[in-house]
Design an enzyme around this catalytic site. Sequence first.
Site, short mmCIF file in Angstrom:
data_model
loop_
_atom_site.label_atom_id
_atom_site.label_comp_id
_atom_site.label_asym_id
_atom_site.label_seq_id
_atom_site.Cartn_x
_atom_site.Cartn_y
_atom_site.Cartn_z
N HIS A 1 0.81 -1.22 0.00
CA HIS A 1 0.00 0.00 0.00
C HIS A 1 0.85 1.27 0.00
O HIS A 1 0.32 2.38 -0.13
CB HIS A 1 -0.93 0.01 1.21
CG HIS A 1 -2.23 0.73 0.97
ND1 HIS A 1 -2.41 1.64 -0.05
CD2 HIS A 1 -3.41 0.71 1.65
CE1 HIS A 1 -3.63 2.12 -0.01
NE2 HIS A 1 -4.26 1.58 1.02
N ASP B 1 -2.58 1.69 -4.59
CA ASP B 1 -3.83 2.00 -3.90
C ASP B 1 -4.86 0.89 -4.15
O ASP B 1 -4.77 0.13 -5.13
CB ASP B 1 -4.40 3.33 -4.38
CG ASP B 1 -3.49 4.51 -4.00
OD1 ASP B 1 -2.85 4.42 -2.93
OD2 ASP B 1 -3.41 5.46 -4.78
#
Length: 483
Positions: free
Chosen positions: A456, A460
């Site tokens: 992450h 995304d």
Amino acid sequence: MPTDVIMPQMGESIFEGTITKWLKKPGDKINRDEPLFEISTDKVDAEIPSPSAGVLKEIKVPEGTTVQVNTVVATIAAEGEAAGAPAAAPQPQASAPATPQPAAKSEAAPPGGAVSTEGPRREAATKPKEREAVAQQQTTVVEFPHGAETEGERVRSSPLVRRMARENQIDLNEVKGSGLGGRITKEDIQQFVEHRPLPAQRPAASAGPQVTQPAQAPAAMAQQAAGQRPAYQPGAAAPAMPSAQPMAIPGELVPMSAMRKKIAERMVESKRTSAHVHSVFEVDLSRVMAIRQREKNSFEQRTGTRLTVMPFFCRAAIEAIRNWPIINASVEGDNIHYHRNVNLGIAVALDWGLIVPVIKRAEELNFLGLQRAILDLAERARNKKLLPDEVAGGTFSITNPGSYGQMFGLPIIMQPQVAILGIGSIKKQPVVITDENGGDSIAIRSIGHLILGYDHRVIDGAVADQYLRDVSKYLENWNEPLG
């Protein structure tokens, strides 16, 4: 002049290795490129071939010892030197009386062939006919680092296959190979044993155990003495490759192998480095499974290669990367490196650990090329034939825990990659189907799960989900020739 055998440099970042098993003993004859010992490093377990032909003169580093690369671990005397100067082998032992050399000399392999190193098998090999058979099987096949080749007979096989052939008195020239380039696999040997004519097994029924023991019992005895699993027997399932250590007994404290320690280190490092998030998609694989079921026999006859489901997922994953190149990237400091090629890692479960060999430039391969590469790397991983370069340089990985029945898991990213695709089990389920007119119906479909583990820090959730959506669509609407 004796040849020094050194601990090889198994990759740029590897500085030491552990000798897990010697495949020959002092006094044994050995051919050039014949497997001499097994090592374990932090990247790969491998069989190391002999650098020259001759007689193994001395083992300097015992099993279980970790040494630096380029350390001399053994010496090999040229065959002429060994024959012309029989006292040469004991001389180096003058300063090390703990290793009685006369015994090794008396057990040296007889001229005419390379015989297995185990004591009981050497006794069986002293009979002329048996020695000649063993010599023929072991000296006509020479294993090279990039795969199995032969001198004269062109039989392609692995050490496991040749061992099974010896134990079952099979001439490999009579076995049709189904592997890459006609390579004989352990499944080929097993099928040959199950379907060969009964007369080949008649001696076991008529002459009693004394006839079959020279070929099978010594191998089993030697394996039991070494703490390994029983040898393969006719009609039984093919044995798995032995683990680095014997199977643990409940309550026993067993040290981690070098591979297991490295796996533990890397998994903890990855969890500490990457911000792991996982997305799971349900995918209708009915079309893929129907194509595989319909084409698998003709595919194998046409290409000589088994048809599995893995290349379907690989092709879909690669094609989706074209739209979402961040999936095939890595983090380098404060920068993101978008890789030009897709170096696809395929996780392979071994009896003694887990390894991820890499298909370099996978985007350049068609379906058939991927299938052959996957089967070849998996077979050589299980036979300890991978080269260090074949487990390095991956940019994106796929793991398939669903082959064991798991619905889905949450895989850990391979550093420095930023994503890994997991494949769950494929099961038939009743699902609601909506037709083009908006009507609903219930149908049976082959449903699977795709799991993307992603970092992450750079990927995304919206990007990860759109990537999985594209992979799913490619699979559900498969329209690519199989080669």
